[in-house]
Design an enzyme around this catalytic site. Structure first.
Site, PDB file in Angstrom:
ATOM      1  N   ASN A  13       0.893  -1.163   0.000  1.00 29.12           N
ATOM      2  CA  ASN A  13       0.000   0.000   0.000  1.00 29.12           C
ATOM      3  C   ASN A  13       0.931   1.213   0.000  1.00 29.12           C
ATOM      4  O   ASN A  13       1.607   1.473   0.988  1.00 29.12           O
ATOM      5  CB  ASN A  13      -0.876  -0.042   1.240  1.00 29.12           C
ATOM      6  CG  ASN A  13      -1.953   1.011   1.315  1.00 29.12           C
ATOM      7  OD1 ASN A  13      -2.580   1.152   2.351  1.00 29.12           O
ATOM      8  ND2 ASN A  13      -2.213   1.755   0.251  1.00 29.12           N
ATOM      9  N   ASN A  66      -6.547  10.599  -0.818  1.00 25.57           N
ATOM     10  CA  ASN A  66      -6.619   9.473  -1.732  1.00 25.57           C
ATOM     11  C   ASN A  66      -6.145   9.874  -3.123  1.00 25.57           C
ATOM     12  O   ASN A  66      -6.022  11.059  -3.442  1.00 25.57           O
ATOM     13  CB  ASN A  66      -8.047   8.929  -1.811  1.00 25.57           C
ATOM     14  CG  ASN A  66      -8.372   7.989  -0.668  1.00 25.57           C
ATOM     15  OD1 ASN A  66      -7.479   7.470   0.003  1.00 25.57           O
ATOM     16  ND2 ASN A  66      -9.650   7.751  -0.443  1.00 25.57           N
ATOM     17  N   CYS A  75      -5.934   6.279   7.710  1.00 26.86           N
ATOM     18  CA  CYS A  75      -5.200   5.292   6.912  1.00 26.86           C
ATOM     19  C   CYS A  75      -4.203   4.610   7.831  1.00 26.86           C
ATOM     20  O   CYS A  75      -3.234   5.223   8.278  1.00 26.86           O
ATOM     21  CB  CYS A  75      -4.487   5.949   5.730  1.00 26.86           C
ATOM     22  SG  CYS A  75      -3.503   4.779   4.760  1.00 26.86           S
ATOM     23  N   GLY A  76      -4.438   3.332   8.119  1.00 28.19           N
ATOM     24  CA  GLY A  76      -3.601   2.606   9.069  1.00 28.19           C
ATOM     25  C   GLY A  76      -2.210   2.301   8.554  1.00 28.19           C
ATOM     26  O   GLY A  76      -1.210   2.500   9.259  1.00 28.19           O
ATOM     27  N   ASN A 159     -12.906   5.749   9.544  1.00 27.15           N
ATOM     28  CA  ASN A 159     -13.432   5.817   8.185  1.00 27.15           C
ATOM     29  C   ASN A 159     -14.402   4.650   8.001  1.00 27.15           C
ATOM     30  O   ASN A 159     -14.367   3.674   8.755  1.00 27.15           O
ATOM     31  CB  ASN A 159     -12.299   5.797   7.143  1.00 27.15           C
ATOM     32  CG  ASN A 159     -11.358   4.623   7.315  1.00 27.15           C
ATOM     33  OD1 ASN A 159     -11.475   3.828   8.244  1.00 27.15           O
ATOM     34  ND2 ASN A 159     -10.409   4.485   6.413  1.00 27.15           N
ATOM     35  N   ASN A 192     -15.181   1.766   2.350  1.00 20.27           N
ATOM     36  CA  ASN A 192     -14.164   0.782   1.996  1.00 20.27           C
ATOM     37  C   ASN A 192     -14.804  -0.597   2.124  1.00 20.27           C
ATOM     38  O   ASN A 192     -15.495  -0.874   3.109  1.00 20.27           O
ATOM     39  CB  ASN A 192     -12.965   0.900   2.933  1.00 20.27           C
ATOM     40  CG  ASN A 192     -12.364   2.290   2.915  1.00 20.27           C
ATOM     41  OD1 ASN A 192     -11.656   2.659   1.995  1.00 20.27           O
ATOM     42  ND2 ASN A 192     -12.666   3.094   3.934  1.00 20.27           N
ATOM     43  N   CYS A 219      -4.597  -2.793   3.353  1.00 17.91           N
ATOM     44  CA  CYS A 219      -5.368  -1.697   3.955  1.00 17.91           C
ATOM     45  C   CYS A 219      -5.396  -1.928   5.456  1.00 17.91           C
ATOM     46  O   CYS A 219      -6.008  -2.897   5.925  1.00 17.91           O
ATOM     47  CB  CYS A 219      -6.778  -1.652   3.381  1.00 17.91           C
ATOM     48  SG  CYS A 219      -7.834  -0.398   4.147  1.00 17.91           S
ATOM     49  N   GLY A 220      -4.730  -1.057   6.209  1.00 22.67           N
ATOM     50  CA  GLY A 220      -4.628  -1.236   7.654  1.00 22.67           C
ATOM     51  C   GLY A 220      -5.954  -1.088   8.367  1.00 22.67           C
ATOM     52  O   GLY A 220      -6.321  -1.918   9.204  1.00 22.67           O
ATOM     53  N   THR A 221      -6.707  -0.027   8.040  1.00 23.76           N
ATOM     54  CA  THR A 221      -8.012   0.125   8.685  1.00 23.76           C
ATOM     55  C   THR A 221      -8.962  -0.979   8.245  1.00 23.76           C
ATOM     56  O   THR A 221      -9.814  -1.429   9.017  1.00 23.76           O
ATOM     57  CB  THR A 221      -8.637   1.503   8.393  1.00 23.76           C
ATOM     58  OG1 THR A 221      -8.750   1.692   6.985  1.00 23.76           O
ATOM     59  CG2 THR A 221      -7.827   2.623   9.019  1.00 23.76           C
TER      60      THR A 221
END
Length: 276
Positions: A13, A66, A75-76, A159, A192, A219-221
């Protein structure tokens, strides 16, 4: 004007990170879209801005944009890269770093092995806070499109996230259902979309269609969202390995009333300058 930047990634990412403390940079939406282009720009999933703190009890302010130029809440994977960046650039020598974001505060921990742990805060399952159009909170929501009916969990990790359980991650209809659900009318701020395959109570595989980006390698989150939804559905335990296309994260959560903790790598790729 020349702007210094770093290219970084968390499990593929990828990010452009800009120090907006020693530089004074303002980017329009069109400029961000141009820089995000992988053929005519630098190329990235998100652009991260490091800014001076808004409060004296915090270390930095963290902004996320983004690839479509929209500023987002969280954003994790970017948070881990943010932590490594501010240490690498000498903006702090702390191992515990506190930052504000559009959706709240985060605490970032630099581990001895170089990995970064992020206290992601508390998940919020209330529909109005996700936001999701629903009359009440449910473990599973039925969401209909013209041709599909899906059963999903939903949560805010700062988010909005919608998570579907699938039998096989390799055959999941990510490219079809991802954009349909991202832009579904029940998600007023879009969402997401996670596709989760449960391997065991401590291991899942995950693909994520990210709002404003499309599918990403990690994607961390999204990993946090999948884990907490699996946990409240009694399918997962409190420490889970999440395998994404770009690599693995460890997610820990002890249930409602507790914060989610995410641990994973953050890699520096190169430094550069770009003319605006």
């Amino acid at each position: 004007m020349l702007v210094n930047f770093s290219k970084m990634h968390g499990l593929g990412n990828d990010f452009v990170v800009i120090d907006n403390i020693t530089q004074n940079v303002f980017l329009s939406r069109d400029q961000i879209i141009k820089l995000a282009d992988r053929h005519f720009g630098i190329g990235f999933d998100q652009l991260l801005m490091v800014e001076a703190p808004y409060s004296p009890d915090l270390d930095f302010h963290y902004r996320i944009f983004n690839a479509d130029g929209t500023e987002v809440e969280q954003c994790g994977n970017g948070a881990r890269c943010f932590a490594r960046f501010v240490r690498m650039k000498g903006l702090t020598n702390k191992h515990k770093i506190t930052v504000s974001t559009k959706s709240g505060n985060l605490t970032l921990y630099i581990e001895k092995d170089g990995q970064v742990t992020v206290n992601m805060g508390h998940p919020n399952f209330e529909p109005s806070k996700i936001p999701l159009k629903a009359t009440k909170r449910e473990l599973t929501y039925i969401i209909r499109t013209e041709e599909h009916t899906v059963f999903s969990g939903a949560v805010s990790m700062g988010n909005p996230h919608c998570v579907l359980e699938v039998d096989d991650i390799t055959t999941a209809q990510v490219d079809i259902l991802g954009p349909l659900l991202e832009n579904h009318e029940r998600f007023p701020q879009r969402a997401n979309i996670g596709f989760m395959q449960v391997i065991s109570k401590e291991h899942i595989k995950l693909r994520v269609w990210e709002r404003g980006v499309n599918e990403t390698l990690a994607c961390g989150t999204g990993a946090c969202a999948a884990m907490v939804i699996g946990f409240i559905q009694n399918k997962l335990i409190s420490t889970v390995q999440v395998d994404l296309p770009g690599g693995s994260l460890q997610i820990r959560w002890n249930g409602e009333g507790h914060p989610v903790r995410m641990t994973g790598p953050a890699e520096h790729v190169f430094d550069g300058q770009v003319a605006l």
